[in-house]
Design an enzyme around this catalytic site. Structure first.
Site, PDB file in Angstrom:
ATOM      1  N   GLU A 184       0.834  -1.204   0.000  1.00 49.62           N
ATOM      2  CA  GLU A 184       0.000   0.000   0.000  1.00 49.62           C
ATOM      3  C   GLU A 184       0.870   1.257   0.000  1.00 49.62           C
ATOM      4  O   GLU A 184       2.079   1.178   0.195  1.00 49.62           O
ATOM      5  CB  GLU A 184      -0.912   0.015   1.220  1.00 49.62           C
ATOM      6  CG  GLU A 184      -0.175  -0.113   2.552  1.00 49.62           C
ATOM      7  CD  GLU A 184      -0.572   0.924   3.587  1.00 49.62           C
ATOM      8  OE1 GLU A 184      -1.718   0.932   3.994  1.00 49.62           O
ATOM      9  OE2 GLU A 184       0.313   1.716   3.984  1.00 49.62           O
ATOM     10  N   LYS A 222      -3.912  -3.347  13.467  1.00 52.39           N
ATOM     11  CA  LYS A 222      -3.239  -2.214  14.129  1.00 52.39           C
ATOM     12  C   LYS A 222      -3.586  -2.184  15.623  1.00 52.39           C
ATOM     13  O   LYS A 222      -4.687  -2.558  16.024  1.00 52.39           O
ATOM     14  CB  LYS A 222      -3.653  -0.907  13.458  1.00 52.39           C
ATOM     15  CG  LYS A 222      -3.058  -0.793  12.046  1.00 52.39           C
ATOM     16  CD  LYS A 222      -2.902   0.640  11.616  1.00 52.39           C
ATOM     17  CE  LYS A 222      -1.985   0.727  10.417  1.00 52.39           C
ATOM     18  NZ  LYS A 222      -2.515   0.030   9.234  1.00 52.39           N
TER      19      LYS A 222
HETATM   20  N1  PSU Z   1      -0.688   3.931   8.139  1.00 54.68           N
HETATM   21  C1  PSU Z   1      -0.775   5.284   8.300  1.00 54.68           C
HETATM   22  N2  PSU Z   1      -1.945   5.876   7.960  1.00 54.68           N
HETATM   23  C2  PSU Z   1      -3.023   5.162   7.444  1.00 54.68           C
HETATM   24  C3  PSU Z   1      -2.886   3.764   7.270  1.00 54.68           C
HETATM   25  C4  PSU Z   1      -1.707   3.204   7.636  1.00 54.68           C
HETATM   26  O1  PSU Z   1       0.154   5.910   8.760  1.00 54.68           O
HETATM   27  O2  PSU Z   1      -4.068   5.742   7.158  1.00 54.68           O
HETATM   28  C5  PSU Z   1      -4.043   3.026   6.650  1.00 54.68           C
HETATM   29  C6  PSU Z   1      -3.793   1.606   6.173  1.00 54.68           C
HETATM   30  O3  PSU Z   1      -3.630   1.667   4.781  1.00 54.68           O
HETATM   31  C7  PSU Z   1      -5.074   0.868   6.514  1.00 54.68           C
HETATM   32  C8  PSU Z   1      -5.987   2.001   6.920  1.00 54.68           C
HETATM   33  O4  PSU Z   1      -5.561   0.198   5.408  1.00 54.68           O
HETATM   34  O5  PSU Z   1      -5.129   2.919   7.514  1.00 54.68           O
HETATM   35  C9  PSU Z   1      -7.080   1.640   7.856  1.00 54.68           C
HETATM   36  O6  PSU Z   1      -7.764   2.834   8.173  1.00 54.68           O
HETATM   37  P1  PSU Z   1      -9.324   2.822   8.489  1.00 54.68           P
HETATM   38  O7  PSU Z   1      -9.444   2.321   9.877  1.00 54.68           O
HETATM   39  O8  PSU Z   1      -9.697   4.252   8.310  1.00 54.68           O
HETATM   40  O9  PSU Z   1      -9.954   1.919   7.468  1.00 54.68           O
END
Ligand code: PSU
Ligand code: MN
Length: 322
Positions: free
Chosen positions: A35, A169
């Protein structure tokens, strides 16, 4: 197919695949998709650029070709060049783009830093079967009130890609995330680990539903999942190195503080994940940044090894059928 039906079908003409990635895919050599959302929204420049290049190098060292995904000029880029990485690393205004936001960015012709979910859409379109990310999105802890469940999970139900990760995470709810994955029928295989990892910590305290210690066997299971007709993802989990993991008690303490800050600042929606990750790093005085680097590199290396094993498994299977 008439012209209207064809115009509505998934369109690989939207893809800009890097030459090296294209050749590897054509020859059935291992490729690992990555990603780009963490590049503009993670570390400051140029540490973010160096980290992205180091991740790519780990994938190569393990015997696979890295294919970093991003949206650029209304097209889906698969395999970013050094110049493109440089641009993403130095421009924090490039928006985080999930599957929901993808079409807007594509139609308007801008740039977008793809999350796990939108990167999987691109990987599927390009025919890449392995993806690496340190921590997937999942069910947020305040989900009972906010309904905040990452689009990553929903995308797993649509993209037949093996997702190599160190769990979800740290600020998410691991047990609810695993429940969601079970409901959706997504296999979760712990590679040489009993517990579902927690990204910066070795364990989330919740067990993986399955454990396998042989990577070729993990590849065989993944292939069986797809041969059975499941057009969904499979998760391969492996934790951060023991010596680099942060005790979950320390994460929880830092997180409690960060969550209060986030509420006070009124941060919600897609902004919450990057906000909490940054606040976690500040609260632990950079300790999470070192752990983050460690787990990103080890996950990329494992994904490269897995992609190589999967290519062997696939070639064997294709050989047996012909
Ligand atoms: N790492 C960061 N910022 C992000 C992410 C990762 O520093 O926004 C992203 C990842 O790509 C993951 C996403 O897929 O956060 C998940 O966020 P959400 O809970 O909004 O779906
Ligand atoms: Mn969300």
């Amino acid at each position: 197919m008439n012209a209207t039906t064809a115009a509505l079908a998934a369109d690989t003409a939207l893809l800009d695949i890097d030459e090296e990635v294209r050749e590897a895919l054509h020859e059935g050599r291992p490729v690992v998709a990555l990603e780009s959302s963490a590049i503009p929204h993670g570390l400051p420049y140029p540490a973010n650029l160096d980290l992205a290049l180091d991740i790519d190098a780990e994938v190569r060292l393990a015997g696979a070709i890295p294919a970093r995904i991003a949206l650029l000029d209304g097209r889906i880029r698969v395999g970013m060049t050094k110049e493109q990485l440089e641009r993403f690393a130095s421009d924090p205004d490039i928006p985080k783009v999930s599957t929901r936001d993808m079409a807007i960015t594509l139609a308007r012709g801008g740039a977008g830093a793809t999350t796990v979910s939108s990167s999987l859409v691109a990987a599927q379109l390009a025919g890449i079967r392995v993806f690496a990310v340190a921590g997937i999105g999942g069910v947020h802890r305040d989900a009972p009130h906010t309904f905040d469940i990452s689009a990553d999970l929903v995308q797993f139900t649509r993209s037949p890609v093996a997702v190599v990760c160190a769990g979800a995470k740290s600020m998410l709810h691991p047990a609810w995330t695993l429940e969601w994955l079970e409901t959706a029928g997504i296999p979760v295989i712990g590679y040489r680990c009993d517990d579902f990892p927690a990204y910066l910590s070795v364990s989330s305290g919740v067990p993986n539903p399955h454990r396998l210690d042989d990577l070729r066997e993990v590849a065989a299971v993944t292939l069986a999942h797809w041969r059975a007709g499941n057009a969904t993802a499979a998760l391969v989990t492996h934790p951060i190195r023991d010596e680099d993991g942060i005790p979950s008690a320390d994460i929880e303490a830092a997180l409690a503080e960060a969550t209060v800050q986030a509420r006070a600042a009124g941060v919600t929606g897609p902004a919450i994940t990057p906000y909490l990750l940054k606040a976690l790093s500040q609260a632990t005085r950079g300790r999470t940044s070192a752990a983050n680097r460690s787990v990103l590199l080890s996950t990329a290396a494992l994904a490269g090894e897995f992609a190589a094993q999967f290519a062997l498994e696939l070639a064997d299977h294709a050989g047996a059928r012909s």
